[in-house]
Scaffold this motif. Structure first.
Motif, short mmCIF file in Angstrom:
data_model
loop_
_atom_site.label_atom_id
_atom_site.label_comp_id
_atom_site.label_asym_id
_atom_site.label_seq_id
_atom_site.Cartn_x
_atom_site.Cartn_y
_atom_site.Cartn_z
N GLY A 164 42.79 54.57 48.52
CA GLY A 164 41.57 53.51 48.83
C GLY A 164 40.44 54.17 49.21
N SER A 170 43.07 56.97 39.90
CA SER A 170 43.44 56.57 41.27
C SER A 170 44.89 57.08 41.65
CB SER A 170 43.48 54.71 41.52
OG SER A 170 44.08 54.31 42.52
N GLU A 227 49.50 51.84 44.52
CA GLU A 227 49.19 50.72 43.55
C GLU A 227 49.83 50.92 42.23
OE1 GLU A 227 46.03 50.73 46.55
OE2 GLU A 227 46.68 52.33 45.04
N GLU A 232 47.40 47.15 39.63
CA GLU A 232 46.83 46.82 40.70
C GLU A 232 45.70 47.71 41.07
OE1 GLU A 232 51.06 45.39 42.95
OE2 GLU A 232 50.40 47.34 43.17
N LYS A 279 41.76 46.56 42.03
CA LYS A 279 41.15 46.77 43.21
C LYS A 279 40.00 47.93 43.23
CE LYS A 279 44.11 47.66 46.73
NZ LYS A 279 45.10 48.11 47.65
N TYR A 280 40.08 48.68 42.33
CA TYR A 280 39.20 49.87 42.35
C TYR A 280 38.39 50.14 41.11
CZ TYR A 280 42.46 51.10 45.91
OH TYR A 280 43.35 51.01 47.10
#
Length: 229
Positions: A70, A180, A184, A188, A192-193
């Motif tokens: 995150g 990432s 996730e 996802e 999200k990113y």
């Protein structure tokens, strides 16, 4: 018993022996390539991380982000930055001020794996032949290894599309790429990113000069096909 029948086991044994030797030689050659000949286990930089073939000068740019649990990894730290004072981490690919989320590519056939290795990382993923998803890892400069597990995994997103891996993939002009790591799924992680991946590669490529802040000093390495230092 016919004499020819009596010789058959010996002939088969000889043939099996020849095949066994050939298999051993082939296995040795594959192991050499894997561990020291430019495959996923290669420890040296340079062309071992790029596609085979001659390189040519170029000047292209791509946006990227590495997100770990995150948090976007900070590539603005001094050890990752090439500058005009004699420190150049790689002649083929680098990042520098003021945009630490933009990769500058100065040679053709530069891969994402080569870029990361120039900064002290080591990326292993299924873009290497024979590497399965469960062996996907990114080793950080600190020595910490982040590998796929039952609860966390790497997601690779290239230009908004999830892909299996990127280590051996050439960096393309104006690409936007997300790496990432976390719980996730790729879908996802994209949701999200993806917003953490900048779209600033066009600025040093001089394709969107209107977006350059008026008070920003000129970049030390900008333009397409040339680089002023």
């Amino acid at each position: 018993m016919d004499g020819s029948m009596g010789r058959r086991p010996t002939a088969w044994m000889a043939a099996a022996g020849v095949l066994g030797i050939a298999a051993a030689v082939l296995a040795g050659l594959l192991a050499w390539r894997w561990d020291g000949g430019g495959g996923a286990g290669a420890s040296s930089g340079g062309p071992g991380w790029a596609a085979t073939g001659p390189r040519a000068p170029t000047h292209e740019h791509a946006d990227f982000a590495v997100v770990i649990r995150g948090e976007r990894f900070d590539f603005g730290q001094p050890q990752f930055i090439s500058d005009t004072e004699g420190k150049e981490l790689s002649e083929h690919v680098h990042i520098h001020a003021p945009r630490y989320t933009v990769v500058h590519v100065h040679s053709t056939l530069v891969t994402w794996g080569e870029f990361f290795q120039s900064l002290g990382f080591k990326l292993t993923d299924p873009s290497f032949p024979g590497v399965t998803d469960d062996r996907t890892c990114l080793e950080l400069p600190s020595g910490e290894k982040l590998c796929n597990t039952a609860s966390e995994r790497w997601s690779f997103i290239a230009n908004g599309v999830p892909v299996d891996g990127l280590a051996t993939v050439n960096i393309g002009d104006l690409d936007r790429v997300l790496f990432s790591y976390g719980p996730e799924t790729p879908g996802e992680a994209l949701a999200k990113y993806w917003g953490l991946v900048t779209d600033q590669a066009c600025i040093p490529s001089e394709l969107c000069k209107a977006r350059i802040p008026a008070d920003e000093p000129p970049e030390t390495c900008s333009g397409r096909g040339t680089c002023t230092r």
